[in-house]
Write a protein that holds these residues in place. Sequence first.
Motif, short mmCIF file in Angstrom:
data_model
loop_
_atom_site.label_atom_id
_atom_site.label_comp_id
_atom_site.label_asym_id
_atom_site.label_seq_id
_atom_site.Cartn_x
_atom_site.Cartn_y
_atom_site.Cartn_z
N HIS A 28 0.85 -1.19 0.00
CA HIS A 28 0.00 0.00 0.00
C HIS A 28 0.89 1.25 0.00
O HIS A 28 1.64 1.47 0.95
N PRO A 29 0.80 2.07 -1.03
CA PRO A 29 1.60 3.30 -1.05
C PRO A 29 1.25 4.21 0.13
O PRO A 29 0.08 4.32 0.52
N LYS A 55 7.39 2.19 -1.18
CA LYS A 55 6.39 3.03 -1.84
C LYS A 55 5.94 4.11 -0.87
O LYS A 55 5.10 3.88 0.01
N PHE A 81 -7.94 6.28 -2.12
CA PHE A 81 -7.16 6.80 -0.99
C PHE A 81 -7.93 6.63 0.32
O PHE A 81 -9.16 6.58 0.32
N LYS A 108 -3.76 -2.39 -7.69
CA LYS A 108 -4.08 -1.01 -7.30
C LYS A 108 -4.47 -0.97 -5.82
O LYS A 108 -5.63 -0.74 -5.48
N GLN A 111 -4.19 3.65 -1.27
CA GLN A 111 -3.10 4.55 -0.90
C GLN A 111 -3.45 5.23 0.42
O GLN A 111 -4.55 5.76 0.59
#
Length: 211
Positions: A28-29, A55, A81, A108, A111
């Motif tokens: 997870h960024p 990340k 997000f 994906k 974030q």
Amino acid sequence: MSRPRCSHCLRPQSHCLCAHIQPCHNQHPVLIMQHSSEQQHAKGTALLAYQALAKAELIIGESPDDFQQLKQRVLSQPEAFALIYPSPLSQAIENQVTRLDRIVTADKPLQLIFLDGTWRKAKKLWHLNPWLQHLTQFHFETPPEGQYVIRKTSVDKGLSTIEAIAYSLQVLENLDSQPLLKALAALKQQQLAAIPEGYRHRYNKQKATSS
């Protein structure tokens, strides 16, 4: 004359922590919105997290103008997000893992946005950037005990930024958070060593602060 600084961890060369910053391969960024007052704070942990994580982004500022590019990215796809911040609308992250697994694909991942600063400064970031309120928001229901004893706080069960990131990633993706926590431990020991021995017991009784 200022002391020479390490070009990587940005700390004085005599207090370089690079040897304690180990790679942490998160899925997870992580996006850290750091209050500008924290940028040069010797006890801050956000930069350590940023340098360790595979990340991660670190964005410094306070007002919406400072975060304009991030704001555009977020509002163009708000479902991608989530904000980790204990707001009136936040939900316990521990109770949402199953739901998040269904809506987030492996290519994906969600974030995660963190607000970095003292609790007062983090709250200011929250109020000055109302676009954050459009995001799904999470808090911690059963956080670990904070180990960041070198900064004072009035918040019960508060975690430093690096601890909050470590716990979030551990919950969401079962990440081994030891690289992050070991970097924090090195910073803590370094700061405690600089405190006169007769005063160190005061910090051993303090709880962590978000920073």
